[in-house]
Design a protein around this motif. Structure first.
Motif, PDB file in Angstrom:
ATOM      1  N   ILE A 170      56.423  77.347  42.768  1.00 27.55           N
ATOM      2  CA  ILE A 170      56.796  77.465  41.532  1.00 27.55           C
ATOM      3  C   ILE A 170      57.611  76.501  40.952  1.00 27.55           C
ATOM      4  CG2 ILE A 170      58.565  79.000  40.238  1.00 27.55           C
ATOM      5  CD1 ILE A 170      57.637  81.495  42.029  1.00 27.55           C
ATOM      6  N   TRP A 171      58.381  75.666  41.827  1.00 29.75           N
ATOM      7  CA  TRP A 171      59.040  74.506  41.633  1.00 29.75           C
ATOM      8  C   TRP A 171      57.901  73.415  41.184  1.00 29.75           C
ATOM      9  CZ3 TRP A 171      63.571  73.229  40.479  1.00 29.75           C
ATOM     10  CH2 TRP A 171      64.216  72.042  40.382  1.00 29.75           C
ATOM     11  N   ASN A 172      56.802  73.196  41.627  1.00 27.54           N
ATOM     12  CA  ASN A 172      55.760  72.237  41.300  1.00 27.54           C
ATOM     13  C   ASN A 172      55.159  72.783  40.133  1.00 27.54           C
ATOM     14  OD1 ASN A 172      56.188  70.845  43.757  1.00 27.54           O
ATOM     15  ND2 ASN A 172      54.470  71.945  44.878  1.00 27.54           N
ATOM     16  N   VAL A 173      54.807  74.000  39.899  1.00 29.52           N
ATOM     17  CA  VAL A 173      54.385  74.508  38.602  1.00 29.52           C
ATOM     18  C   VAL A 173      55.096  74.284  37.502  1.00 29.52           C
ATOM     19  CG1 VAL A 173      53.600  76.450  37.291  1.00 29.52           C
ATOM     20  CG2 VAL A 173      52.567  75.971  39.525  1.00 29.52           C
ATOM     21  N   THR A 174      56.750  74.453  37.517  1.00 27.42           N
ATOM     22  CA  THR A 174      57.610  74.282  36.557  1.00 27.42           C
ATOM     23  C   THR A 174      57.642  72.764  36.195  1.00 27.42           C
ATOM     24  OG1 THR A 174      58.701  75.969  37.409  1.00 27.42           O
ATOM     25  CG2 THR A 174      59.861  74.335  35.960  1.00 27.42           C
ATOM     26  N   ASN A 175      57.540  71.940  37.080  1.00 26.90           N
ATOM     27  CA  ASN A 175      57.628  70.497  36.997  1.00 26.90           C
ATOM     28  C   ASN A 175      56.253  69.932  36.125  1.00 26.90           C
ATOM     29  OD1 ASN A 175      60.077  70.181  38.045  1.00 26.90           O
ATOM     30  ND2 ASN A 175      59.112  69.487  40.099  1.00 26.90           N
ATOM     31  N   LEU A 176      55.066  70.759  36.331  1.00 36.06           N
ATOM     32  CA  LEU A 176      53.936  70.218  35.739  1.00 36.06           C
ATOM     33  C   LEU A 176      54.069  70.606  34.392  1.00 36.06           C
ATOM     34  CD1 LEU A 176      51.371  70.903  38.568  1.00 36.06           C
ATOM     35  CD2 LEU A 176      51.869  68.902  37.552  1.00 36.06           C
ATOM     36  N   MET A 177      54.455  71.965  34.042  1.00 34.82           N
ATOM     37  CA  MET A 177      54.712  72.378  32.657  1.00 34.82           C
ATOM     38  C   MET A 177      55.504  71.580  31.739  1.00 34.82           C
ATOM     39  SD  MET A 177      54.366  76.433  32.999  1.00 34.82           S
ATOM     40  CE  MET A 177      54.619  76.896  31.489  1.00 34.82           C
ATOM     41  N   GLN A 178      56.550  71.219  32.526  1.00 32.55           N
ATOM     42  CA  GLN A 178      57.534  70.377  31.669  1.00 32.55           C
ATOM     43  C   GLN A 178      57.027  68.886  31.359  1.00 32.55           C
ATOM     44  OE1 GLN A 178      61.140  69.968  34.237  1.00 32.55           O
ATOM     45  NE2 GLN A 178      62.043  72.144  33.570  1.00 32.55           N
ATOM     46  N   GLU A 179      56.108  68.345  32.368  1.00 34.41           N
ATOM     47  CA  GLU A 179      55.364  67.172  32.150  1.00 34.41           C
ATOM     48  C   GLU A 179      54.424  67.372  30.865  1.00 34.41           C
ATOM     49  OE1 GLU A 179      53.733  65.529  35.690  1.00 34.41           O
ATOM     50  OE2 GLU A 179      55.762  65.449  36.437  1.00 34.41           O
ATOM     51  N   CYS A 180      53.639  68.428  31.040  1.00 31.53           N
ATOM     52  CA  CYS A 180      52.791  68.715  29.944  1.00 31.53           C
ATOM     53  C   CYS A 180      53.350  69.005  28.527  1.00 31.53           C
ATOM     54  CB  CYS A 180      52.001  70.119  30.164  1.00 31.53           C
ATOM     55  SG  CYS A 180      50.700  69.799  31.492  1.00 31.53           S
ATOM     56  N   GLU A 181      54.802  69.640  28.736  1.00 29.33           N
ATOM     57  CA  GLU A 181      55.386  69.619  27.380  1.00 29.33           C
ATOM     58  C   GLU A 181      55.667  68.286  26.752  1.00 29.33           C
ATOM     59  OE1 GLU A 181      58.647  72.242  27.816  1.00 29.33           O
ATOM     60  OE2 GLU A 181      57.482  74.053  28.281  1.00 29.33           O
ATOM     61  N   LYS A 182      56.142  67.388  27.669  1.00 24.35           N
ATOM     62  CA  LYS A 182      56.539  66.104  27.103  1.00 24.35           C
ATOM     63  C   LYS A 182      55.454  65.342  26.358  1.00 24.35           C
ATOM     64  CE  LYS A 182      60.548  65.432  30.363  1.00 24.35           C
ATOM     65  NZ  LYS A 182      60.874  64.970  31.439  1.00 24.35           N
ATOM     66  N   ARG A 183      54.265  65.267  27.090  1.00 21.43           N
ATOM     67  CA  ARG A 183      52.999  64.697  26.704  1.00 21.43           C
ATOM     68  C   ARG A 183      52.568  65.499  25.305  1.00 21.43           C
ATOM     69  NH1 ARG A 183      49.158  65.173  31.939  1.00 21.43           N
ATOM     70  NH2 ARG A 183      50.579  64.281  33.382  1.00 21.43           N
ATOM     71  N   GLN A 184      52.725  66.862  25.381  1.00 19.88           N
ATOM     72  CA  GLN A 184      52.413  67.379  23.813  1.00 19.88           C
ATOM     73  C   GLN A 184      53.262  66.963  22.778  1.00 19.88           C
ATOM     74  OE1 GLN A 184      52.334  71.690  24.569  1.00 19.88           O
ATOM     75  NE2 GLN A 184      50.183  71.756  25.328  1.00 19.88           N
ATOM     76  N   GLU A 185      54.657  66.930  23.164  1.00 19.23           N
ATOM     77  CA  GLU A 185      55.564  66.328  22.356  1.00 19.23           C
ATOM     78  C   GLU A 185      55.303  64.981  21.746  1.00 19.23           C
ATOM     79  OE1 GLU A 185      59.534  66.829  23.477  1.00 19.23           O
ATOM     80  OE2 GLU A 185      59.363  69.118  23.631  1.00 19.23           O
ATOM     81  N   LYS A 186      54.658  63.933  22.726  1.00 16.07           N
ATOM     82  CA  LYS A 186      54.471  62.731  22.304  1.00 16.07           C
ATOM     83  C   LYS A 186      53.167  62.635  21.739  1.00 16.07           C
ATOM     84  CE  LYS A 186      56.832  60.528  26.421  1.00 16.07           C
ATOM     85  NZ  LYS A 186      56.185  59.811  27.499  1.00 16.07           N
ATOM     86  N   GLY A 187      52.256  63.534  21.930  1.00 12.99           N
ATOM     87  CA  GLY A 187      50.768  63.546  21.271  1.00 12.99           C
ATOM     88  C   GLY A 187      51.215  64.281  19.814  1.00 12.99           C
ATOM     89  N   PHE A 188      52.248  65.268  19.789  1.00  9.00           N
ATOM     90  CA  PHE A 188      52.136  65.961  18.447  1.00  9.00           C
ATOM     91  C   PHE A 188      53.094  65.171  17.354  1.00  9.00           C
ATOM     92  CE2 PHE A 188      54.460  69.547  16.036  1.00  9.00           C
ATOM     93  CZ  PHE A 188      53.154  70.075  15.637  1.00  9.00           C
TER      94      PHE A 188
END
Length: 165
Positions: A122-140
Motif C-alpha cells: 500500500i505504501w508503494n502504491v501510494t507513492n506511485l500515485m503521488q508521483e503520477c499526480e505530480k506528472r499529471q500536474e506538470k503535464g496539465f
C-alpha cells in the motif's frame, strides 16, 4: 462359684439366651476394639508412661462405634479408575489447549507477516500515485497555458470582428 454364676449371668448363659432352643437362631457375638487402643490389644501409653483407660464395650455407652482407619481406607477400586480417568482427561484437555495456543501463535505470526507485506505494498502504491499526480500536474500546466492563450486569441478575434461593423 458365685463369680462363675455372675459371669454367666452377665454374658447370658446358653439356657437364658434368646432363641437358644430355636434351631434357626444363630448367635453372633462381635468383638469391638476401642478406637484409641492399638491393634496389638494393649492401650497406648500416655506421656507419663501410664496406660490409658479403655472402655470395656463402646456400644454400652449408647454411641455407635466409628470406623477404624483401615475400614476408611477401603475405597472401591472403580473410584481409583474414575479419578485416574478424570486426571487423564484433564491432562488431554490441557495438552489440547497448549497445542491450540501454539497453532494460534503460529497463525498470528503468519498473519502479521502478511499484514506487513500488505502495508509495504500500500505504501508503494501510494507513492506511485503521488508521483503520477505530480506528472499529471506538470503535464496539465502547459495544457492550461495553451487553453489560456487560445481564449485570449479568440477574444482578440471577437473584438476585431465586432469593431469594423
Amino acid at each position: 462359684m458365685q463369680a462363675a454364676a455372675f459371669k454367666d449371668k452377665k454374658r447370658g448363659s446358653p439356657a437364658h439366651r434368646e432363641g437358644a432352643k430355636d434351631p434357626d437362631y444363630e448367635n453372633i457375638t462381635l468383638a469391638f476394639r476401642n478406637q484409641n487402643q492399638p491393634k496389638g490389644g494393649h492401650p497406648p501409653l500416655t506421656s507419663q508412661g501410664e496406660q490409658m483407660p479403655t472402655c470395656p464395650h463402646p456400644t454400652a455407652l449408647g454411641r455407635a462405634q466409628p470406623r477404624s482407619p483401615s475400614d476408611r481406607a477401603q475405597v472401591p477400586h472403580w473410584l481409583y479408575r474414575a479419578i485416574m480417568s478424570l486426571y487423564i482427561l484433564l491432562t488431554v484437555a490441557l495438552l489440547f489447549c497448549i497445542i491450540l495456543s501454539a497453532l494460534v501463535l503460529v497463525k498470528n505470526s503468519e498473519m502479521s507477516k502478511e499484514v506487513r507485506n500488505l502495508k509495504t505494498e500500500i505504501w508503494n502504491v501510494t507513492n506511485l500515485m503521488q508521483e503520477c499526480e505530480k506528472r499529471q500536474e506538470k503535464g496539465f500546466h502547459p495544457v492550461q497555458q495553451s487553453i489560456g492563450e487560445v481564449r485570449r486569441k479568440v477574444e482578440n478575434l471577437a473584438t476585431q470582428l465586432a469593431a469594423p461593423a
